[in-house]
Design a protein around this motif. Structure first.
Motif, short mmCIF file in Angstrom:
data_model
loop_
_atom_site.label_atom_id
_atom_site.label_comp_id
_atom_site.label_asym_id
_atom_site.label_seq_id
_atom_site.Cartn_x
_atom_site.Cartn_y
_atom_site.Cartn_z
N ALA A 92 0.84 -1.21 0.00
CA ALA A 92 0.00 0.00 0.00
C ALA A 92 0.87 1.25 0.00
O ALA A 92 0.59 2.22 -0.72
CB ALA A 92 -0.93 -0.01 1.21
N THR A 93 1.94 1.24 0.78
CA THR A 93 2.84 2.40 0.84
C THR A 93 3.62 2.56 -0.46
O THR A 93 3.80 3.68 -0.95
CB THR A 93 3.80 2.27 2.04
OG1 THR A 93 3.03 2.13 3.24
CG2 THR A 93 4.69 3.49 2.16
N GLU A 94 4.07 1.45 -1.03
CA GLU A 94 4.77 1.53 -2.32
C GLU A 94 3.85 2.10 -3.40
O GLU A 94 4.30 2.89 -4.26
CB GLU A 94 5.27 0.14 -2.73
CG GLU A 94 6.42 -0.36 -1.87
CD GLU A 94 6.86 -1.76 -2.25
OE1 GLU A 94 6.27 -2.34 -3.19
OE2 GLU A 94 7.80 -2.29 -1.61
N ILE A 95 2.59 1.73 -3.38
CA ILE A 95 1.63 2.26 -4.34
C ILE A 95 1.50 3.77 -4.17
O ILE A 95 1.51 4.53 -5.15
CB ILE A 95 0.26 1.57 -4.17
CG1 ILE A 95 0.30 0.16 -4.78
CG2 ILE A 95 -0.87 2.39 -4.80
CD1 ILE A 95 -0.98 -0.64 -4.57
N LEU A 96 1.40 4.21 -2.93
CA LEU A 96 1.21 5.64 -2.69
C LEU A 96 2.43 6.46 -3.14
O LEU A 96 2.28 7.50 -3.79
CB LEU A 96 0.95 5.88 -1.20
CG LEU A 96 0.64 7.33 -0.81
CD1 LEU A 96 -0.59 7.85 -1.53
CD2 LEU A 96 0.45 7.44 0.71
N VAL A 97 3.62 5.98 -2.84
CA VAL A 97 4.83 6.70 -3.25
C VAL A 97 4.97 6.68 -4.77
O VAL A 97 5.33 7.69 -5.39
CB VAL A 97 6.08 6.10 -2.58
CG1 VAL A 97 7.35 6.80 -3.07
CG2 VAL A 97 5.98 6.22 -1.06
N SER A 98 4.68 5.54 -5.39
CA SER A 98 4.74 5.44 -6.85
C SER A 98 3.77 6.41 -7.50
O SER A 98 4.10 7.08 -8.49
CB SER A 98 4.41 4.02 -7.30
OG SER A 98 5.35 3.09 -6.80
N ARG A 99 2.58 6.49 -6.95
CA ARG A 99 1.56 7.41 -7.48
C ARG A 99 2.03 8.86 -7.37
O ARG A 99 1.88 9.65 -8.30
CB ARG A 99 0.26 7.21 -6.71
CG ARG A 99 -0.87 8.13 -7.11
CD ARG A 99 -2.09 7.88 -6.24
NE ARG A 99 -2.68 6.58 -6.50
CZ ARG A 99 -3.62 6.04 -5.73
NH1 ARG A 99 -4.02 6.66 -4.63
NH2 ARG A 99 -4.14 4.87 -6.04
N ALA A 100 2.63 9.20 -6.22
CA ALA A 100 3.10 10.57 -6.01
C ALA A 100 4.23 10.92 -6.99
O ALA A 100 4.26 12.01 -7.58
CB ALA A 100 3.57 10.75 -4.57
N ALA A 101 5.18 9.99 -7.17
CA ALA A 101 6.30 10.24 -8.08
C ALA A 101 5.82 10.35 -9.52
O ALA A 101 6.27 11.22 -10.28
CB ALA A 101 7.34 9.13 -7.94
N ARG A 102 4.91 9.47 -9.92
CA ARG A 102 4.41 9.50 -11.29
C ARG A 102 3.68 10.80 -11.59
O ARG A 102 3.83 11.39 -12.66
CB ARG A 102 3.49 8.29 -11.51
CG ARG A 102 2.89 8.19 -12.89
CD ARG A 102 2.32 6.81 -13.19
NE ARG A 102 1.98 6.04 -12.03
CZ ARG A 102 0.74 5.93 -11.55
NH1 ARG A 102 -0.26 6.57 -12.12
NH2 ARG A 102 0.50 5.17 -10.50
N LYS A 103 2.92 11.27 -10.62
CA LYS A 103 2.19 12.52 -10.81
C LYS A 103 3.14 13.70 -10.98
O LYS A 103 2.96 14.55 -11.85
CB LYS A 103 1.25 12.77 -9.63
CG LYS A 103 0.31 13.94 -9.85
CD LYS A 103 -0.69 14.03 -8.72
CE LYS A 103 -1.77 15.06 -9.03
NZ LYS A 103 -2.63 14.69 -10.13
N MET A 104 4.19 13.75 -10.16
CA MET A 104 5.13 14.85 -10.25
C MET A 104 5.92 14.81 -11.55
O MET A 104 6.16 15.83 -12.20
CB MET A 104 6.07 14.83 -9.04
CG MET A 104 6.85 16.10 -8.85
SD MET A 104 7.56 16.28 -7.19
CE MET A 104 6.12 16.78 -6.23
#
Length: 346
Positions: A92-104
Motif C-alpha cells: 500500500a505504501t509503495e503504491i502511494l509513493v509510486s503514485r506521487a512520483a508518477r504525478k510529479m
C-alpha cells in the motif's frame, strides 16, 4: 482484518455485474466528491470552491513555488491512502509513493524527497506495529527505486489507542524541483486533433477503485494492480519524453480511472475526446479501473513517430486511444454529449 482478507479472496471482477449503460456510471460518479480536483496550495482565496474549478491550474493539485528569479521552482504534493494498510502496509505504501512520483514526473518535475505520516494507528498494539513496520519497508523500498531522499525520522506517528471507525491512513508529502517554470508540461488538452495515448498496460482490474466503492458499494476489495518495477520503467520513459519535448500534456491515470482523467484533461479548455476502448478489457474496467502504472498523454501528430520510437526503445506498452475533439465526448463511436455538460458535480 481476517474478514477483510477472506472477502478479498472471494472477490473477482467476474462477480461485479457489467453496467448496461456506461452513462449511468459516469453521471453517478460525477457527484462523488473524491473525483473533484482542487489546487489547495496555489489557491488561498476565501471564495467558495466550485466544482467547475476542476483542473484550472497547469499542475492540477500540486503546488509550485518560485525559488529564484531564474525560474527555478520547487514542487510539492501531498497524497493519502487508507486501503489495505491493515492487510498489506508495504505494498500500500509503495503504491502511494509510486503514485506521487508518477504525478510529479508527469508535469516535468524531478521528485527529490519524501516524508510520511501514519495516522490513526495504535503502535502499542501488535497490529499497529505490523502496519508501522510494513509501511516503513514500503517507504524505504520505493525511495530506493525512485532515488528519493527520506526525512530523518522516515515515518512520523500519530498515536490513537481507539480510532473508532476511522481506518489507518498513510499520508506522504513529496518535494521536487523544476529547472525552468516554462518547461512545465500541463495536464490540459489544448489543441483539437492531437492524438491521445495511454502509456502502460490496461488490465481487468477494479480493485479499490472509486467505481467499485461508490457505484457498487463494495468497500473490501484487493489493492489495484501494481508492479513497482514497471512503474520505474514507465517513469524513466516519461523523463525521456519530456527531454525530447514529445508530449503536449501528461496526466497519471488515478482516481476515477481513465475516463475521469480524460475529463480532468479536457474540461479546462472546453475540449472533448473521441476514444476507442480495448476489446480485450471490460469496458467498466477500462474506463473506471484504477490499476497503477498508466499515464495519459496527448501528442502532436508531427511528433507521433518519435514518441512511439521512445516507448519502443524502453519496451513500454502503450495504447492508442483516439484524439482530442472540439468538445464532443465519444467512447466506441457512442456520443456521451459535450464537455460543457460534464462539469456539474465533478
Amino acid at each position: 482484518m481476517n474478514e477483510i482478507v477472506e472477502k478479498e479472496k472471494e472477490f473477482t471482477i467476474d462477480s461485479i455485474p457489467e453496467p448496461e449503460k456506461i452513462e449511468d456510471v459516469i453521471f453517478s460518479l460525477m457527484v462523488n466528491p473524491n473525483l473533484s480536483s482542487i489546487n489547495y496550495f496555489n489557491d488561498f482565496s476565501e471564495m467558495n470552491i466550485s466544482p467547475d474549478s476542476i483542473g484550472d491550474s497547469d499542475t492540477d493539485e500540486t503546488g509550485l513555488f518560485d525559488i529564484d528569479a531564474s525560474g527555478t521552482c520547487m514542487a510539492m504534493s501531498t497524497h493519502a491512502f487508507h486501503h489495505h494498510l491493515e492487510y498489506d502496509p508495504q505494498i500500500a505504501t509503495e503504491i502511494l509513493v509510486s503514485r506521487a512520483a508518477r504525478k510529479m514526473l508527469c508535469f516535468g518535475a524531478t521528485p527529490i524527497a519524501i516524508s510520511a505520516f501514519l495516522y490513526h494507528i495504535d503502535f502499542a498494539d501488535p497490529n499497529g506495529q505490523f502496519i508501522a513496520s510494513g509501511a516503513k519497508k514500503g517507504l524505504e523500498n520505493a525511495a530506493q527505486k525512485f532515488n528519493l531522499k527520506i526525512s530523518d525520522r522516515k515515518i512520523r506517528f500519530d498515536h490513537f489507542s481507539e480510532h473508532g471507525p476511522v481506518p489507518p491512513t498513510i499520508i506522504v508529502s513529496m518535494m521536487g524541483a523544476i529547472e525552468k517554470r516554462e518547461q512545465i508540461t500541463s495536464h490540459k488538452f489544448d489543441k483539437k486533433g492531437n492524438n491521445i495515448f495511454m502509456i502502460g498496460r490496461s488490465v481487468d482490474d477494479v480493485g479499490s477503485s472509486e467505481y467499485l466503492e461508490f457505484y457498487h458499494g463494495i468497500v473490501n476489495s484487493p489493492l489495484p494492480a501494481f508492479n513497482i518495477d514497471d512503474e520505474l520503467k514507465i517513469q524513466n520513459a516519461l523523463r525521456k519524453l519530456h527531454e525530447k519535448d514529445l508530449i503536449q500534456s501528461a496526466s497519471p491515470i488515478g482516481k476515477g480511472g481513465l475516463f475521469f482523467t480524460l475529463l480532468r484533461s479536457a474540461i479546462p479548455n472546453g475540449l472533448g475526446f473521441d476514444i476507442t476502448s480495448d476489446a480485450e478489457i471490460r469496458l467498466d474496467s477500462f474506463l473506471f479501473g484504477e490499476s497503477m502504472g498508466r499515464i495519459l498523454v496527448d501528442v502532436d501528430s508531427e511528433k507521433e513517430d518519435d514518441f512511439v520510437d521512445v516507448l519502443t526503445e524502453f519496451k513500454i506498452p502503450f495504447f492508442t486511444l483516439g484524439h482530442v475533439t472540439k468538445g464532443e465526448i465519444r467512447v466506441d463511436d457512442i456520443s456521451l454529449g459535450f464537455i460543457d455538460k460534464m462539469t456539474t458535480g465533478v
